[in-house]
Design a protein around this motif. Structure first.
Motif, mmCIF file in Angstrom:
data_model
loop_
_atom_site.group_PDB
_atom_site.id
_atom_site.type_symbol
_atom_site.label_atom_id
_atom_site.label_comp_id
_atom_site.label_asym_id
_atom_site.label_seq_id
_atom_site.Cartn_x
_atom_site.Cartn_y
_atom_site.Cartn_z
ATOM 1 N N ILE A 36 8.908 5.778 -9.646
ATOM 2 C CA ILE A 36 9.576 5.347 -10.791
ATOM 3 C C ILE A 36 8.881 5.657 -12.251
ATOM 4 O O ILE A 36 9.392 5.803 -13.156
ATOM 5 C CB ILE A 36 9.864 3.731 -10.692
ATOM 6 N N LEU A 37 7.706 5.583 -12.227
ATOM 7 C CA LEU A 37 7.045 5.864 -13.409
ATOM 8 C C LEU A 37 7.171 7.196 -13.861
ATOM 9 O O LEU A 37 7.286 7.767 -14.881
ATOM 10 C CB LEU A 37 5.357 5.630 -13.241
ATOM 11 N N HIS A 38 7.003 8.043 -12.885
ATOM 12 C CA HIS A 38 7.436 9.672 -13.333
ATOM 13 C C HIS A 38 8.732 9.823 -13.846
ATOM 14 O O HIS A 38 9.120 10.675 -14.613
ATOM 15 C CB HIS A 38 7.404 10.301 -11.680
ATOM 16 N N GLY A 40 2.653 9.614 -15.967
ATOM 17 C CA GLY A 40 2.046 10.507 -15.026
ATOM 18 C C GLY A 40 1.759 9.579 -13.680
ATOM 19 O O GLY A 40 1.685 8.341 -13.841
ATOM 20 N N GLU A 41 1.246 10.278 -12.665
ATOM 21 C CA GLU A 41 0.913 9.477 -11.340
ATOM 22 C C GLU A 41 -0.415 8.795 -11.592
ATOM 23 O O GLU A 41 -1.335 9.163 -12.332
ATOM 24 C CB GLU A 41 0.697 10.654 -10.303
ATOM 25 N N ILE A 42 -0.637 7.624 -11.080
ATOM 26 C CA ILE A 42 -1.680 6.837 -11.081
ATOM 27 C C ILE A 42 -2.244 6.764 -9.875
ATOM 28 O O ILE A 42 -1.451 6.460 -8.774
ATOM 29 C CB ILE A 42 -1.368 5.366 -11.954
ATOM 30 N N ASP A 43 -3.437 6.617 -9.700
ATOM 31 C CA ASP A 43 -4.076 6.537 -8.387
ATOM 32 C C ASP A 43 -4.655 5.098 -8.163
ATOM 33 O O ASP A 43 -5.524 4.611 -8.517
ATOM 34 C CB ASP A 43 -5.549 7.498 -8.285
ATOM 35 N N ALA A 47 0.699 -1.212 -0.199
ATOM 36 C CA ALA A 47 -0.018 0.072 -0.105
ATOM 37 C C ALA A 47 0.941 1.089 0.110
ATOM 38 O O ALA A 47 0.575 2.264 -0.726
ATOM 39 C CB ALA A 47 -0.830 -0.033 1.116
ATOM 40 N N LEU A 48 1.960 1.202 0.782
ATOM 41 C CA LEU A 48 3.026 2.416 0.712
ATOM 42 C C LEU A 48 3.617 2.488 -0.786
ATOM 43 O O LEU A 48 3.946 3.549 -1.045
ATOM 44 C CB LEU A 48 3.856 2.168 1.577
ATOM 45 N N LEU A 49 4.073 1.226 -1.235
ATOM 46 C CA LEU A 49 4.613 1.296 -2.699
ATOM 47 C C LEU A 49 3.729 2.012 -3.815
ATOM 48 O O LEU A 49 4.209 2.789 -4.778
ATOM 49 C CB LEU A 49 5.236 0.136 -3.024
ATOM 50 N N PHE A 50 2.480 1.563 -3.526
ATOM 51 C CA PHE A 50 1.489 2.058 -4.553
ATOM 52 C C PHE A 50 0.707 3.181 -4.290
ATOM 53 O O PHE A 50 -0.427 3.557 -4.607
ATOM 54 C CB PHE A 50 0.480 0.960 -4.830
ATOM 55 N N GLY A 51 1.591 4.063 -3.034
ATOM 56 C CA GLY A 51 0.661 5.431 -3.130
ATOM 57 C C GLY A 51 0.554 6.420 -3.990
ATOM 58 O O GLY A 51 1.721 6.436 -4.751
ATOM 59 N N ARG A 52 -0.529 7.106 -4.095
ATOM 60 C CA ARG A 52 -0.561 8.030 -4.910
ATOM 61 C C ARG A 52 0.737 9.148 -4.981
ATOM 62 O O ARG A 52 1.142 9.606 -6.119
ATOM 63 C CB ARG A 52 -1.880 8.747 -5.177
#
Length: 340
Positions: free
Chosen positions: A180-182, A187-190, A167-172
């Motif tokens: 990493i995606l940025h 862009g950021e993913i919710d 849950a922390l790793l996939f935080g918005r």
């Protein structure tokens, strides 16, 4: 001329008594006592051989009846009644109404669809990765025991700890995945509020936790394949990829079927990962129920909405789904044996 005397037994010593001869009646009594004793021991030994195995396995059956069979039967009985968590002993007969309401319940079908999607996108990559890892570990590697322990470590990790970390790793806003995606221009993913990203995130937790477990199952099956099959394939000119597809995979078909069935059963019962992935939403599985599984929906109906009868009907519906999965497994396994 010497006179010949007949030989006779020497006389008893003076004052001594002649040795008593055992009476035939006493010998018979002792023999009868020994025979009765042997008969008792024989009957005791026969009873021990006959009933001891049942005594050894009886603790399992007692626990199964108390914590397995009785809850199953009682849940089936409760599913035919209207019963609330606040008054579990007050039951009102409603017949199959709890089951018929399921077919008109959009939330149930939403949970069933989410369970199916999460099961597919978690089981397929999981088993493919497990097969590849097992194929690599099947070769003689330095420190192979260490790698096997590492593969099993996620399975031994607590679901709560793993779900909270992911849950922390996939935080918005501050999650590592979005960072990493940025870095690569995405862009950021919710991850918690969007439908597909949330299901992918929950599936990632399942994949991380069960891949090593299935890899060790595949590895054990690979090591049971006779080495002569690989030697014959090598003599025929097959390289390692051809040996894998024409020797390893056909030999692993029963094991692959087993892992597919077990993973399907596990996917239908997913509960801890989606519950803890977004702890603020609880059993609802997100703001719009976007990753609510059947397990979460059952929990919501029984322990949040306190409708035990409806929750029991959902539980039995899930049980019937597993029976269908078992029948499909039986049919496929019979065809596989017939094809051999």
């Amino acid at each position: 001329m010497a006179t010949r005397h007949d030989t006779a037994a020497p006389p008893d010593k003076e004052g001594g008594a002649a040795p008593a001869r055992p009476r035939s009646g006493a010998v018979t009594a002792d023999a009868d006592a020994d025979a009765k004793k042997r008969a008792r021991l024989s009957r005791r030994w026969q009873r021990d051989v006959r009933w001891s195995p049942y005594a050894f396995v009886s603790p399992f059956f007692l626990l199964f009846v108390a914590f397995g069979l009785f809850p199953l039967v009682y849940t089936g009985w409760a599913s035919l009644h209207q019963v609330e968590l606040t008054a579990p002993t007050d039951m009102s007969w409603v017949g199959l109404r709890n089951y018929t309401r399921i077919f008109d319940d959009d939330f149930f079908w939403n949970a069933a669809e989410n369970t199916l999607v999460i099961g597919i996108i978690s089981t397929v990559p999981q088993l493919l990765m497990a097969m590849g890892i097992a194929h690599i570990l099947n070769y003689k590697l330095r420190g192979s025991t260490f790698y096997r322990v590492v593969m099993l470590a996620p399975y031994a990790t607590s679901i709560a700890a793993a779900a909270l970390v992911f849950a922390l790793l996939f935080g918005r806003d501050y999650g590592m995945i979005n960072w990493i995606l940025h870095q690569v221009g995405i862009g950021e993913i919710d991850w918690q509020n969007d439908r597909w990203p949330s299901q992918i995130a929950v599936s990632t937790i399942i994949i991380w936790r069960w891949t090593g477990y299935n890899a060790l199952i595949y590895l054990a099956a690979m090591q049971a394949i006779p080495q002569e099959l690989y030697e014959s394939a090598a003599l025929d000119g097959a390289n390692r990829w051809q040996q894998f597809f024409h020797v390893t995979l056909p030999s692993l078909r029963p094991t692959i079927l087993f892992t597919c069935v077990v993973s399907t059963i596990g996917a239908s019962q997913v509960f801890g990962e989606p519950l803890l992935f977004d702890a603020t939403k609880g059993a609802s599985g997100g703001a719009e129920h976007q990753f609510q599984t059947l397990g979460l929906y059952l929990y919501e109906q029984g322990w949040v909405n306190q409708h035990l009868g409806r929750a029991s009907a959902i539980a039995w519906s899930m049980f019937l789904i597993l029976i269908v999965v078992g029948i499909v497994n039986y049919v496929i396994s019979r065809r596989l044996r017939a094809s051999h």
